[in-house]
Design a protein around this motif. Sequence first.
Motif, PDB file in Angstrom:
ATOM      1  N   VAL A 104       4.344   2.978 -11.085  1.00  0.00           N
ATOM      2  CA  VAL A 104       4.919   2.728  -9.617  1.00  0.00           C
ATOM      3  C   VAL A 104       3.681   1.971  -8.969  1.00  0.00           C
ATOM      4  O   VAL A 104       2.452   2.092  -9.666  1.00  0.00           O
ATOM      5  N   ALA A 105       3.703   1.499  -7.718  1.00  0.00           N
ATOM      6  CA  ALA A 105       2.591   0.904  -7.183  1.00  0.00           C
ATOM      7  C   ALA A 105       1.471   1.691  -6.554  1.00  0.00           C
ATOM      8  O   ALA A 105       0.921   1.412  -5.493  1.00  0.00           O
ATOM      9  N   PHE A 106       0.892   2.703  -7.078  1.00  0.00           N
ATOM     10  CA  PHE A 106      -0.139   3.528  -6.804  1.00  0.00           C
ATOM     11  C   PHE A 106      -1.311   2.484  -6.750  1.00  0.00           C
ATOM     12  O   PHE A 106      -1.602   1.918  -7.702  1.00  0.00           O
ATOM     13  N   GLY A 107      -2.060   2.430  -5.759  1.00  0.00           N
ATOM     14  CA  GLY A 107      -3.224   1.796  -5.540  1.00  0.00           C
ATOM     15  C   GLY A 107      -4.295   2.650  -5.867  1.00  0.00           C
ATOM     16  O   GLY A 107      -4.445   3.963  -6.289  1.00  0.00           O
ATOM     17  N   LEU A 139      14.379   5.960  -6.126  1.00  0.00           N
ATOM     18  CA  LEU A 139      13.047   6.133  -6.935  1.00  0.00           C
ATOM     19  C   LEU A 139      12.291   7.471  -6.052  1.00  0.00           C
ATOM     20  O   LEU A 139      12.295   7.778  -4.975  1.00  0.00           O
ATOM     21  N   MET A 140      11.273   7.915  -7.041  1.00  0.00           N
ATOM     22  CA  MET A 140      10.130   9.252  -6.489  1.00  0.00           C
ATOM     23  C   MET A 140       9.405   8.412  -5.583  1.00  0.00           C
ATOM     24  O   MET A 140       8.969   7.359  -5.431  1.00  0.00           O
ATOM     25  N   VAL A 141       8.406   9.073  -4.875  1.00  0.00           N
ATOM     26  CA  VAL A 141       7.432   8.993  -3.943  1.00  0.00           C
ATOM     27  C   VAL A 141       7.509   7.861  -3.106  1.00  0.00           C
ATOM     28  O   VAL A 141       6.571   7.152  -2.577  1.00  0.00           O
ATOM     29  N   GLY A 142       8.653   7.373  -2.711  1.00  0.00           N
ATOM     30  CA  GLY A 142       8.896   6.293  -1.783  1.00  0.00           C
ATOM     31  C   GLY A 142       8.607   4.835  -2.175  1.00  0.00           C
ATOM     32  O   GLY A 142       8.556   4.018  -1.567  1.00  0.00           O
ATOM     33  N   ALA A 143       8.549   4.860  -3.596  1.00  0.00           N
ATOM     34  CA  ALA A 143       8.253   3.519  -4.332  1.00  0.00           C
ATOM     35  C   ALA A 143       9.725   2.668  -4.318  1.00  0.00           C
ATOM     36  O   ALA A 143      10.793   3.096  -4.158  1.00  0.00           O
ATOM     37  N   ARG A 144       9.214   1.269  -4.208  1.00  0.00           N
ATOM     38  CA  ARG A 144      10.680   0.416  -4.323  1.00  0.00           C
ATOM     39  C   ARG A 144      10.995  -0.226  -5.385  1.00  0.00           C
ATOM     40  O   ARG A 144      11.851  -0.755  -5.830  1.00  0.00           O
ATOM     41  N   VAL A 145       9.952   0.062  -6.385  1.00  0.00           N
ATOM     42  CA  VAL A 145       9.920  -0.548  -7.721  1.00  0.00           C
ATOM     43  C   VAL A 145       9.341   0.522  -8.821  1.00  0.00           C
ATOM     44  O   VAL A 145       8.176   1.037  -8.481  1.00  0.00           O
ATOM     45  N   ILE A 151       1.147   4.489  -2.503  1.00  0.00           N
ATOM     46  CA  ILE A 151       1.835   3.305  -2.780  1.00  0.00           C
ATOM     47  C   ILE A 151       1.193   2.333  -1.888  1.00  0.00           C
ATOM     48  O   ILE A 151       0.942   2.661  -0.732  1.00  0.00           O
ATOM     49  N   VAL A 152       0.885   1.274  -2.608  1.00  0.00           N
ATOM     50  CA  VAL A 152       0.349   0.003  -1.683  1.00  0.00           C
ATOM     51  C   VAL A 152       1.345  -0.434  -0.727  1.00  0.00           C
ATOM     52  O   VAL A 152       2.582  -0.619  -0.833  1.00  0.00           O
ATOM     53  N   ALA A 153       0.829  -0.921   0.453  1.00  0.00           N
ATOM     54  CA  ALA A 153       1.661  -1.669   1.524  1.00  0.00           C
ATOM     55  C   ALA A 153       1.920  -3.013   1.349  1.00  0.00           C
ATOM     56  O   ALA A 153       1.258  -3.785   0.433  1.00  0.00           O
ATOM     57  N   GLY A 154       2.724  -3.378   1.815  1.00  0.00           N
ATOM     58  CA  GLY A 154       3.227  -5.033   1.666  1.00  0.00           C
ATOM     59  C   GLY A 154       4.545  -5.463   1.105  1.00  0.00           C
ATOM     60  O   GLY A 154       4.848  -6.445   0.933  1.00  0.00           O
ATOM     61  N   GLY A 155       5.457  -4.233   0.913  1.00  0.00           N
ATOM     62  CA  GLY A 155       6.782  -4.525   0.716  1.00  0.00           C
ATOM     63  C   GLY A 155       6.998  -4.753  -0.944  1.00  0.00           C
ATOM     64  O   GLY A 155       5.991  -4.521  -1.858  1.00  0.00           O
ATOM     65  N   ILE A 156       7.942  -5.381  -1.323  1.00  0.00           N
ATOM     66  CA  ILE A 156       8.390  -5.302  -2.684  1.00  0.00           C
ATOM     67  C   ILE A 156       7.364  -6.258  -3.487  1.00  0.00           C
ATOM     68  O   ILE A 156       6.946  -5.885  -4.817  1.00  0.00           O
ATOM     69  N   GLU A 157       6.904  -7.454  -3.054  1.00  0.00           N
ATOM     70  CA  GLU A 157       6.082  -8.379  -3.735  1.00  0.00           C
ATOM     71  C   GLU A 157       4.549  -7.563  -4.204  1.00  0.00           C
ATOM     72  O   GLU A 157       4.026  -7.825  -5.364  1.00  0.00           O
ATOM     73  N   ALA A 158       4.036  -6.839  -3.097  1.00  0.00           N
ATOM     74  CA  ALA A 158       2.777  -6.251  -3.484  1.00  0.00           C
ATOM     75  C   ALA A 158       3.277  -4.913  -4.148  1.00  0.00           C
ATOM     76  O   ALA A 158       2.001  -4.811  -5.244  1.00  0.00           O
ATOM     77  N   GLU A 159       4.191  -4.312  -4.148  1.00  0.00           N
ATOM     78  CA  GLU A 159       4.579  -3.324  -5.131  1.00  0.00           C
ATOM     79  C   GLU A 159       4.586  -3.722  -6.561  1.00  0.00           C
ATOM     80  O   GLU A 159       4.350  -3.148  -7.611  1.00  0.00           O
ATOM     81  N   ASP A 207      -3.665  10.025 -18.649  1.00  0.00           N
ATOM     82  CA  ASP A 207      -3.186  11.451 -18.373  1.00  0.00           C
ATOM     83  C   ASP A 207      -2.242  11.204 -17.575  1.00  0.00           C
ATOM     84  O   ASP A 207      -1.526  10.326 -17.248  1.00  0.00           O
ATOM     85  N   GLY A 208      -1.905  12.309 -16.719  1.00  0.00           N
ATOM     86  CA  GLY A 208      -0.585  12.365 -15.691  1.00  0.00           C
ATOM     87  C   GLY A 208      -0.856  11.291 -14.405  1.00  0.00           C
ATOM     88  O   GLY A 208      -0.070  11.475 -13.335  1.00  0.00           O
ATOM     89  N   GLY A 209      -2.168  10.744 -14.426  1.00  0.00           N
ATOM     90  CA  GLY A 209      -2.243  10.035 -13.310  1.00  0.00           C
ATOM     91  C   GLY A 209      -2.607  10.507 -11.832  1.00  0.00           C
ATOM     92  O   GLY A 209      -2.865  11.768 -11.843  1.00  0.00           O
ATOM     93  N   PRO A 210      -2.552   9.807 -10.598  1.00  0.00           N
ATOM     94  CA  PRO A 210      -3.049  10.449  -9.511  1.00  0.00           C
ATOM     95  C   PRO A 210      -2.217  11.778  -8.959  1.00  0.00           C
ATOM     96  O   PRO A 210      -2.688  12.608  -8.264  1.00  0.00           O
ATOM     97  N   ARG A 211      -1.024  11.964  -9.715  1.00  0.00           N
ATOM     98  CA  ARG A 211      -0.032  13.272  -9.334  1.00  0.00           C
ATOM     99  C   ARG A 211      -0.295  14.166 -10.225  1.00  0.00           C
ATOM    100  O   ARG A 211       0.258  15.294 -10.238  1.00  0.00           O
TER     101      ARG A 211
END
Length: 125
Positions: A32-35, A108-114, A40-48, A8-12
């Motif tokens: 995107v990096a929704f946990g 990008l939307m929702v403050g995502a880095r990737v 969005i998960v914390a930790g920068g581009i590698e975590a995302e 489905d449309g996910g968390p949003r």
Amino acid sequence: MAGTPIGDGGPRDLPLSTAYRAGDLIFVSGQVAFGAGGRIVAGGIEAETRQTLENIAAALELAGAALSDAVKVTVWLADLNDFPAFNRTYKQFFPERPPARSTVQAGLMVGARVEMEAVAFAPLR
């Protein structure tokens, strides 16, 4: 419409399918990096990057496929300075025979880095 929507449309609760199977092809919507908490998960581009690829793997699993079935990945990076760190993490998920890939810079939307989308080839059994 030919094919089968998956998820489905996910968390949003967006108007989209998480993935769509059309015969032997599976198209995964942009992830995107929704946990687990829907943020969005914390930790920068590698975590995302890690979380985004885990989200793609989960979408493919719903469709009866795996990340190793990916044949094409499209990547959007908010900051091209993240490209080297992104590649280091991405390579961990595709150590051999990586899929074809395009990478561009975009707002990008929702403050995502990737954000990434994928196409996989997984024959119906």
